[in-house]
Design an enzyme around this catalytic site. Structure first.
Site, PDB file in Angstrom:
ATOM      1  N   PRO A  96       1.027  -1.170   0.050  1.00 34.55           N
ATOM      2  CG  PRO A  96      -0.901  -1.454   1.471  1.00 34.55           C
ATOM      3  CD  PRO A  96       0.594  -2.216   1.234  1.00 34.55           C
ATOM      4  N   GLY A 108       0.956   1.275 -12.281  1.00 36.26           N
ATOM      5  CA  GLY A 108       1.753   2.274 -12.835  1.00 36.26           C
ATOM      6  C   GLY A 108       1.171   3.473 -13.551  1.00 36.26           C
ATOM      7  CD  GLU A 109       1.627   2.408 -18.281  1.00 30.10           C
ATOM      8  OE1 GLU A 109       2.050   2.638 -19.385  1.00 30.10           O
ATOM      9  OE2 GLU A 109       1.416   0.932 -18.213  1.00 30.10           O
TER      10      GLU A 109
END
Length: 710
Positions: free
Chosen positions: A598, A669-670
């Site tokens: 997290p 990530g995107e």
């Protein structure tokens, strides 16, 4: 020897709990060495010389004066550089960008094309000689003017088909009660990772070794082996620490030039790109012009959806920014048409950039949905919920989880959306007009075959080896937690080694597939190792090692639409006098599968959202038509969001399990950048009553658009 202490029935459950980066201390103390910091004996330094014309031929290069300068060892150009081959298909299923095949001919296809490499004993000597090198050109007319109506545009298949069509678009539009027909534009954008691109090449006992900053050692090995006609086993690439990549750190001119120079001089050679050179050689996100046509019935249900996107590519290599692809996942309609087209110009080749296609595509599509909601008299969230598809709009495949409605419900609750007056231009705070907006987000959750080894040592510890790349995402820490849970031990007993091609082939850090792919391989190896270890048995001094290969398992996955989803919310303030836009707060709720760590996951989400602020309000690379180059190729002229631009920003997630998925990780990530710019643009409309369909939303554009005055 010691006895085995794995195989207990109760997992340690490290996954899902917050852990600081295992390499964090090394990074903050400087012990972690990046590609340009690894020392070598007898190291030489190369400096690239880039073309100063946008199109033409090299007539002559005056190398003698440069070779006579102190410390200069060699000047490589198209007349004396080693030959390479580009007749192959690379790891990503495409032919290589010919920019990688430097110094092979006298043609100049764009400003900033590599024309020579000066190698010297020191970096300062190489730079001085490179700047003194005189290159004579035969200049030709060039075209860098990107327009939405360019006559030479054509469709291109990238990692998806160029065109998809179903239903009679014109008939459904004609039968619709409400129609939106709008054009959106996004500018050229650049990655600018904190660590510049750098590579050192050397030959060691007949084997090529490259110390590099990249997003996948396997990728770079394959490309270099193909380019230089080498056995892949004779090439080793190491990339232990990487200071950002965002899609730009694949195979570039500097790596190839370093290998060439090391081959010629038979000594280590290091080549580093300057920030200005990165604007020409590291790729970028193409500008786009996107037309969106939506037709809906009186209740807001879509009958027609058309999303057409135009981007640019270079004259030497095709690359498409697939912005229309986002519509193929998000919304369905009786008539559903999408198309990705490109136009060839005399510019460097674009490349992958965080959420390629989805980032600019979501701006256009989600802004158009907002316009449709206004015309239908519907709340923007309600309109989206009414158009939730039950299967892939184009593929027809089932969704392996689509918890977007839950993201909107939770986000709306926490953002206070129910108290929003839908009418624009009403809320004020002194000279500031206030508005709120929202948008949906999605990004694919794929996986690629990877290998990994896990070794049990006699001292009770374990070593994981995998050719993963941690480009700042915290992947090394995530893999430590995954391995610990699979082995049923504490993370302190696990050491993860990454970034070395000798560890075997593995997926790159790209497409939000890295951690998912690597975790699968690590878990498979750890599970088998745990099964092989007998509790209480002795482990030999050399340890016990198991290798995994997920090729067959990934190939056996049932076809499905696998994606992360999210809901973005933004509140903005617009200065009625200056046109300045300030984001006051942002909230995003994501459904992204199993969250491994997290702490670093939240950083990834927030980082993407900040990039969305940058995309919406700041980032814009401008080309000079006369020279063909950028007006300001540096971080003074190319603006990005800084701490002063980042408001109260919060990212969180909901439970998003998929019991049929053996990994459960979807990639994070995107997706943070997807929809963020649209949410901000929609909030600007809510604040001012004026739509902004071109990014960035600069103060001058706000003023010219006629925001309400004080």
């Amino acid at each position: 020897m010691t006895t085995v202490t794995t195989g207990t029935s109760t997992p340690t459950r490290s996954v899902g709990t917050a852990h600081t980066r295992v390499e964090g201390r090394d990074k903050v103390t400087g012990a972690a060495r990046y590609a340009a910091e690894v020392p070598f004996t007898d190291l030489a330094h190369g400096w690239l010389v880039l073309s100063t014309v946008a199109r033409g031929r090299i007539r002559a290069i005056d190398t003698d004066p440069a070779l006579a300068m102190p410390g200069v060892l060699a000047v490589l150009d198209h007349r004396n550089a080693p030959r390479v081959t580009t007749d192959y298909t690379g790891l990503l299923g495409t032919s290589p960008d010919p920019t990688c095949a430097v110094f092979q001919h006298d043609r100049v296809p764009h400003l900033g094309w590599p024309v020579a490499l000066v190698v010297a004993e020191t970096s300062e000597q190489a730079r001085e000689a490179a700047e003194a090198l005189v290159v004579h050109y035969e200049q030709e007319p060039h075209d860098v003017d990107f327009t939405g109506d360019h006559p030479n545009a054509y469709p291109v298949d990238g990692h998806m088909p160029a065109v998809t069509e179903k239903g009679d678009l014109e008939a459904e539009l004609a039968a619709s009660d409400v129609v939106v027909d709008v054009e959106y534009t996004t500018p050229e954008e650049h990655h600018n990772p904190m660590e510049p691109h750098a590579a050192t090449a050397r030959w060691d006992g007949g084997r090529l070794e490259v110390i590099d900053s990249n997003q996948g050692a396997t990728w770079v090995v394959g490309e270099l082996a193909n380019l230089f006609s080498l056995d892949p086993g004779s090439v080793r690439v190491r990339s232990e620490h990487v200071g950002g990549g965002f899609g730009s750190k694949g195979v570039r001119a500097h790596q190839v030039a370093a290998v060439m120079a090391a081959t010629v001089l038979q000594r280590p050679v290091r080549v580093i790109l300057t920030r200005r050179q990165m604007f020409s050689l590291a790729g970028y996100r193409s500008p786009t012009t996107q037309r969106v046509r939506l037709g809906a019935d009186a209740g807001g249900r879509l009958r027609a959806l058309e999303h057409r996107s135009l981007s640019l590519t270079s004259t030497v290599h095709e690359f498409v920014e697939p912005s229309a692809g986002v519509a193929r996942v998000m919304y369905d309609a009786d008539a559903h048409h999408t198309a990705n087209r490109v136009v060839r110009l005399d510019v460097p080749t674009p490349t992958w950039m965080r959420a390629p296609g989805e980032a600019p595509g979501s701006f256009a599509l989600e802004a158009a949905l907002d316009e449709l909601a206004e015309k239908c008299g519907l709340d923007p969230i309600e309109l989206r919920l009414r158009n939730e598809p039950d299967k892939g709009p184009v593929s027809g495949l089932p969704f392996a989880g689509r918890n977007l409605p839950a993201c909107f419900r939770e986000g709306a609750r926490r953002f206070g959306w129910a108290d929003r007056d839908p009418r624009p231009g009403l809320r004020r705070d002194g000279r500031w007009l206030l508005g709120t907006g929202t948008a949906a987000a999605s990004f694919g959750a794929g996986a690629a075959p990877s290998t990994a080894t896990v070794t049990a040592h006699a001292d009770g510890t374990f070593t994981v080896r995998i050719a993963a790349a941690d480009i700042g995402t915290g992947a090394r820490t995530a893999l430590t937690l995954v391995a610990a849970d699979a082995l049923r031990v504490s993370p302190e007993r696990v050491r993860v080694r990454i970034g070395d091609s000798d560890f075997g082939p593995a997926m790159i850090a790209g497409g939000s597939m890295g951690t998912r792919s690597w975790s699968w391989a690590v878990t498979a190896a750890a599970d088998e190792l745990r099964d092989r270890l007998t509790p209480g048995a002795d482990i030999p001094p050399e340890g016990i090692t198991v290798r995994s290969d997920t090729t067959a398992a990934i190939g056996a996955l049932a076809p499905a639409e696998r994606h992360s989803f999210g809901a973005q919310f933004a509140e903005v303030a617009v200065d009625v006098t200056t046109g300045e836009v300030r984001v006051r707060r942002m909230l995003a709720i994501f459904a992204a599968g199993r969250i491994v760590n997290p702490l670093t996951a939240r950083s990834q989400f927030v980082g993407g959202m900040i990039w969305g602020i940058s995309m919406a309000l700041h980032e814009e690379a401008v080309r000079d038509r006369a020279s063909g180059g950028h007006v300001a190729a540096d971080l003074a002229g190319y603006h990005v969001a800084t701490h002063a631009d980042v408001p109260s920003i919060e990212a969180d997630w909901i439970d998003d399990p998929d019991p049929k998925d053996p990994v459960g990780i979807k990639g994070i990530g995107e997706i943070g950048i997807v929809g963020a710019a649209a949410a901000i643009a929609n909030a600007v409309w809510h604040a001012t009553g004026v739509r902004h369909r071109s990014l960035p939303i600069r103060p001058d554009r706000v003023i010219l658009a006629g925001a309400p005055s004080a």
